[in-house]
Design a protein around this motif. Sequence first.
Motif, PDB file in Angstrom:
ATOM      1  N   VAL A  13       1.353  -1.181  -0.322  1.00 42.80           N
ATOM      2  CA  VAL A  13      -0.502  -0.089   0.356  1.00 42.80           C
ATOM      3  C   VAL A  13       0.593   1.279   0.365  1.00 42.80           C
ATOM      4  CG1 VAL A  13      -1.925   1.137   1.347  1.00 42.80           C
ATOM      5  CG2 VAL A  13      -1.980  -0.969   1.207  1.00 42.80           C
ATOM      6  N   THR A  14       0.717   2.266  -0.754  1.00 42.43           N
ATOM      7  CA  THR A  14       1.387   3.385  -1.428  1.00 42.43           C
ATOM      8  C   THR A  14       0.724   5.155  -0.854  1.00 42.43           C
ATOM      9  OG1 THR A  14       1.208   3.979  -3.321  1.00 42.43           O
ATOM     10  CG2 THR A  14       3.238   1.866  -2.451  1.00 42.43           C
ATOM     11  N   GLY A  48       5.135   6.696  -1.840  1.00 42.71           N
ATOM     12  CA  GLY A  48       5.784   6.227  -0.546  1.00 42.71           C
ATOM     13  C   GLY A  48       4.625   5.338   0.046  1.00 42.71           C
ATOM     14  N   PHE A  49       5.370   4.206   0.209  1.00 44.88           N
ATOM     15  CA  PHE A  49       4.738   2.913   1.408  1.00 44.88           C
ATOM     16  C   PHE A  49       4.503   3.567   2.134  1.00 44.88           C
ATOM     17  CE2 PHE A  49       7.925   0.563  -1.512  1.00 44.88           C
ATOM     18  CZ  PHE A  49       7.223  -0.029  -1.979  1.00 44.88           C
ATOM     19  N   VAL A  50       3.552   3.158   2.564  1.00 44.79           N
ATOM     20  CA  VAL A  50       2.663   3.047   3.896  1.00 44.79           C
ATOM     21  C   VAL A  50       3.326   2.600   5.085  1.00 44.79           C
ATOM     22  CG1 VAL A  50       0.781   3.473   5.193  1.00 44.79           C
ATOM     23  CG2 VAL A  50       0.643   4.114   2.655  1.00 44.79           C
ATOM     24  N   ARG A  51       3.761   2.885   6.041  1.00 44.14           N
ATOM     25  CA  ARG A  51       4.499   2.490   7.119  1.00 44.14           C
ATOM     26  C   ARG A  51       3.741   1.698   7.682  1.00 44.14           C
ATOM     27  NH1 ARG A  51       7.953   7.194   8.890  1.00 44.14           N
ATOM     28  NH2 ARG A  51       9.549   7.308   6.844  1.00 44.14           N
ATOM     29  N   GLY A  52       3.422   0.461   8.551  1.00 46.31           N
ATOM     30  CA  GLY A  52       2.590  -0.547   9.075  1.00 46.31           C
ATOM     31  C   GLY A  52       2.387  -0.247  10.388  1.00 46.31           C
ATOM     32  N   ASP A  53       3.133   1.138  11.198  1.00 43.69           N
ATOM     33  CA  ASP A  53       1.798   1.790  12.297  1.00 43.69           C
ATOM     34  C   ASP A  53       1.179   2.922  11.982  1.00 43.69           C
ATOM     35  OD1 ASP A  53       4.122   3.187  11.887  1.00 43.69           O
ATOM     36  OD2 ASP A  53       4.772   2.880  13.599  1.00 43.69           O
ATOM     37  N   GLU A  54       0.814   4.140  10.605  1.00 43.20           N
ATOM     38  CA  GLU A  54       0.884   4.903  10.188  1.00 43.20           C
ATOM     39  C   GLU A  54      -0.844   4.962   9.540  1.00 43.20           C
ATOM     40  OE1 GLU A  54       4.050   7.252   7.863  1.00 43.20           O
ATOM     41  OE2 GLU A  54       3.655   5.908   6.931  1.00 43.20           O
ATOM     42  N   ASP A  55      -1.603   5.898  10.207  1.00 38.11           N
ATOM     43  CA  ASP A  55      -2.357   6.113   8.815  1.00 38.11           C
ATOM     44  C   ASP A  55      -2.471   6.321   8.370  1.00 38.11           C
ATOM     45  OD1 ASP A  55      -5.243   6.302   8.815  1.00 38.11           O
ATOM     46  OD2 ASP A  55      -5.306   7.909   9.824  1.00 38.11           O
ATOM     47  N   LEU A  56      -3.363   6.771   6.679  1.00 38.46           N
ATOM     48  CA  LEU A  56      -3.267   6.430   5.619  1.00 38.46           C
ATOM     49  C   LEU A  56      -2.923   8.198   5.159  1.00 38.46           C
ATOM     50  CD1 LEU A  56      -6.052   4.610   3.580  1.00 38.46           C
ATOM     51  CD2 LEU A  56      -3.375   4.108   3.960  1.00 38.46           C
ATOM     52  N   GLN A  88      -8.028  13.174   0.965  1.00 35.15           N
ATOM     53  CA  GLN A  88      -7.637  11.700   0.192  1.00 35.15           C
ATOM     54  C   GLN A  88      -8.223  12.369  -1.287  1.00 35.15           C
ATOM     55  OE1 GLN A  88      -9.703   7.647   0.820  1.00 35.15           O
ATOM     56  NE2 GLN A  88      -8.505   8.493   2.090  1.00 35.15           N
ATOM     57  N   VAL A 106      -3.112   4.305  -2.404  1.00 35.47           N
ATOM     58  CA  VAL A 106      -4.498   5.668  -1.549  1.00 35.47           C
ATOM     59  C   VAL A 106      -3.821   6.961  -2.429  1.00 35.47           C
ATOM     60  CG1 VAL A 106      -5.960   6.605  -0.099  1.00 35.47           C
ATOM     61  CG2 VAL A 106      -3.952   4.485  -0.196  1.00 35.47           C
TER      62      VAL A 106
ATOM     63  N   MET B   1      13.119   8.777  -2.117  1.00 34.45           N
ATOM     64  CA  MET B   1      12.891   7.411  -1.227  1.00 34.45           C
ATOM     65  C   MET B   1      13.144   6.686  -2.408  1.00 34.45           C
ATOM     66  SD  MET B   1       8.963   6.097  -1.633  1.00 34.45           S
ATOM     67  CE  MET B   1       9.417   6.603  -3.624  1.00 34.45           C
ATOM     68  N   TYR B   3      12.969   3.452  -3.975  1.00 36.81           N
ATOM     69  CA  TYR B   3      11.470   2.409  -3.798  1.00 36.81           C
ATOM     70  C   TYR B   3      12.259   0.526  -4.215  1.00 36.81           C
ATOM     71  CZ  TYR B   3       6.975   2.419  -5.850  1.00 36.81           C
ATOM     72  OH  TYR B   3       5.549   1.906  -6.652  1.00 36.81           O
ATOM     73  N   PRO B   9       5.515  -3.439   4.551  1.00 39.65           N
ATOM     74  CA  PRO B   9       4.793  -4.235   5.069  1.00 39.65           C
ATOM     75  C   PRO B   9       3.818  -4.230   4.782  1.00 39.65           C
ATOM     76  CG  PRO B   9       5.212  -1.746   5.787  1.00 39.65           C
ATOM     77  CD  PRO B   9       5.649  -1.865   4.337  1.00 39.65           C
ATOM     78  N   PHE B  11       0.064  -5.825   4.237  1.00 40.99           N
ATOM     79  CA  PHE B  11      -1.635  -5.322   4.132  1.00 40.99           C
ATOM     80  C   PHE B  11      -2.475  -6.412   3.763  1.00 40.99           C
ATOM     81  CE2 PHE B  11      -1.141  -0.831   5.760  1.00 40.99           C
ATOM     82  CZ  PHE B  11       0.191  -0.668   5.126  1.00 40.99           C
ATOM     83  N   VAL B  13      -6.194  -6.353   2.122  1.00 42.02           N
ATOM     84  CA  VAL B  13      -6.637  -4.977   1.246  1.00 42.02           C
ATOM     85  C   VAL B  13      -8.419  -5.826   0.852  1.00 42.02           C
ATOM     86  CG1 VAL B  13      -7.386  -2.969  -0.852  1.00 42.02           C
ATOM     87  CG2 VAL B  13      -4.994  -4.213  -0.068  1.00 42.02           C
ATOM     88  N   THR B  91     -11.233   5.550   1.541  1.00 39.33           N
ATOM     89  CA  THR B  91     -10.587   4.507   1.573  1.00 39.33           C
ATOM     90  C   THR B  91     -10.102   4.972   3.276  1.00 39.33           C
ATOM     91  OG1 THR B  91      -9.507   4.234  -0.226  1.00 39.33           O
ATOM     92  CG2 THR B  91      -8.202   3.015   1.270  1.00 39.33           C
ATOM     93  N   GLY B  93      -7.847   3.354   6.641  1.00 36.31           N
ATOM     94  CA  GLY B  93      -6.569   2.721   6.800  1.00 36.31           C
ATOM     95  C   GLY B  93      -6.303   2.602   8.110  1.00 36.31           C
ATOM     96  N   ASP B  94      -7.037   3.429   9.231  1.00 42.16           N
ATOM     97  CA  ASP B  94      -6.336   3.588   9.988  1.00 42.16           C
ATOM     98  C   ASP B  94      -5.871   2.096  10.199  1.00 42.16           C
ATOM     99  OD1 ASP B  94      -6.587   3.734  13.337  1.00 42.16           O
ATOM    100  OD2 ASP B  94      -6.961   5.351  13.254  1.00 42.16           O
ATOM    101  N   PRO B  95      -4.243   2.293  11.270  1.00 44.40           N
ATOM    102  CA  PRO B  95      -3.777   0.992  11.893  1.00 44.40           C
ATOM    103  C   PRO B  95      -4.814  -0.311  12.315  1.00 44.40           C
ATOM    104  CG  PRO B  95      -2.055   2.384  12.149  1.00 44.40           C
ATOM    105  CD  PRO B  95      -3.664   3.407  11.786  1.00 44.40           C
ATOM    106  N   ARG B 102      -3.476  -5.504  10.366  1.00 37.73           N
ATOM    107  CA  ARG B 102      -3.128  -4.477   9.050  1.00 37.73           C
ATOM    108  C   ARG B 102      -4.328  -4.927   7.882  1.00 37.73           C
ATOM    109  NH1 ARG B 102      -0.295   1.123   8.561  1.00 37.73           N
ATOM    110  NH2 ARG B 102      -2.471   2.271   7.803  1.00 37.73           N
TER     111      ARG B 102
END
Lengths: 253, 253
Positions: A13-14, A48-56, A88, A106, B1, B3, B9, B11, B13, B91, B93-95, B102
């Motif tokens: 997910v990016t 870039g990529f969404v991190r594992g503990d990060e909201d969109l 968004q 996203v 960044m 890529y 991480p 996910f 979907v 969309t 995507g809250d962790p 996730r």
Amino acid sequence: MPYDPSAFPPFAVTVDLVVLTVRRHALCALAVRRGEAPFQGRWALPGGFVRGDEDLAAAAARELAEETGLHAHDPTGPAVPNAAHLEQLATYGDPKRDPRMRVVSVAHLALAPDLPAPRPGGDAHSVRWAPVEDLLEQDTGHGREGEQAAPLAFDHARILADGVERARSKIEYSSLATAFCPPEFTVGELRRVYEAVWGVALDPRNFHRKVTGTPGFLVPTGGTTTRQGGRPAQLFRAGGATLLNPPMLRPEA
Amino acid sequence: MPYDPSAFPPFAVTVDLVVLTVRRHALCALAVRRGEAPFQGRWALPGGFVRGDEDLAAAAARELAEETGLHAHDPTGPAVPNAAHLEQLATYGDPKRDPRMRVVSVAHLALAPDLPAPRPGGDAHSVRWAPVEDLLEQDTGHGREGEQAAPLAFDHARILADGVERARSKIEYSSLATAFCPPEFTVGELRRVYEAVWGVALDPRNFHRKVTGTPGFLVPTGGTTTRQGGRPAQLFRAGGATLLNPPMLRPEA
DNA sequence: CCTGTTTATCGTCAAGCAGACGACTATGAT
DNA sequence: ATCATAGTCGTCTGCTTGACGATAAACAGG
């Protein structure tokens, strides 16, 4: 449907960003040049990529800050000088949109005032503001000579087009056009924002009557400026109103 | 960044559906009762995982067909009798939105005509149409006695609220309200759709003038009906116009 | 058959808003 | 001084809306 979260296909997910601003009477978007395959050397939207503990939304705000130094405008936080509007946009998940693997992006839309310089972020890749017209005019054969004609990487042309369309329609019924302006601006500067985003010419007198007559849209600061030449113009700040009712009408022609 | 798509991480979907219809003068949404933890026994929006080779829109259309038997209205395909409007909503995507892992959910909005029965899909779990008012009125203390007061599972109340707001605003400037109507309908039936979605009363005479005066909105079929009682009313089909200009105005009070 | 009720449809009127455009003002440039 | 530029205020006309009167065509019940 048996809902078993441990059996799911793997997705990346990016977030991708459509960052728009108005520079020299033209609607421009932020583009970065890709350093790696695929689409190496082509222009793309920042992301870039969404991190594992990060909201969109947090991921989008982080990418925006990394690329531009802009902070997302957060209604709950303190007012920051260089705040951009961030929202968004839509999500793009065609299985073949990234040739390497399944990536769902996203997309977010950011509207920023004209910045002094398109400061590259922490990374050293090249970044620029490009008129959206140039980024989107592909394979139509009528591009101006010397223009880069390579289309954007991945499905970013589609994402950019969707973002531009969102911006064009949203300034009709909201006060979002002020997000393209510095903290203090004149009615004429705001009008030039509408003209650049819509690509039309507006009557200065009717526009002035409309924006100054809509309660909560603009609040005068008391100052004046002559930075546009001609008679000094009143300076305004954005008022508290976010929805314009009745809306600004976009000329149909 | 840098890529690197192999370092990301994991996910899951999913697509979640806000399926709206108008039943007996009320805006209703499709809800399914959860059979497993978490939120076992609670109502939720229908949804499921996106398959590995499936587009997001295709996943949403598949889930819609599984739950309701409705086909998504595809402009490129042939006209089908029970076609619903389907569009991407937003969309989420809250962790922490799913306590297990996730999960990023791409919510879609579907608008359907009133169906004879909320036919359960291939799965045997219980499905029902519920007034959105009941699904959203939580912990406010003024719910009618006997109403189920348990809030929707996950963040589905938020998703439903966003979908309802999208529908409410979109019927202002588009002809989407006809998606709530059967293939042939009267002006009065269309007016009752607006009244149910907006929760207001509209003047029948001004409404009639407005919708019949907007070119391309409605085309008469020649037939009449008395299924609403009273004087026979002309039957119409939805015209080709998708955008209403000027829009329908929602009373502010 | 007559009457009341319901829904549909047509018309009228006044207020508000938008587009077209004239007029005047205040600055800097030549 | 004159011109060019940009801002600001008004006027007029046509369209749209909201409020609401009036008529039409069905059904129900006496």
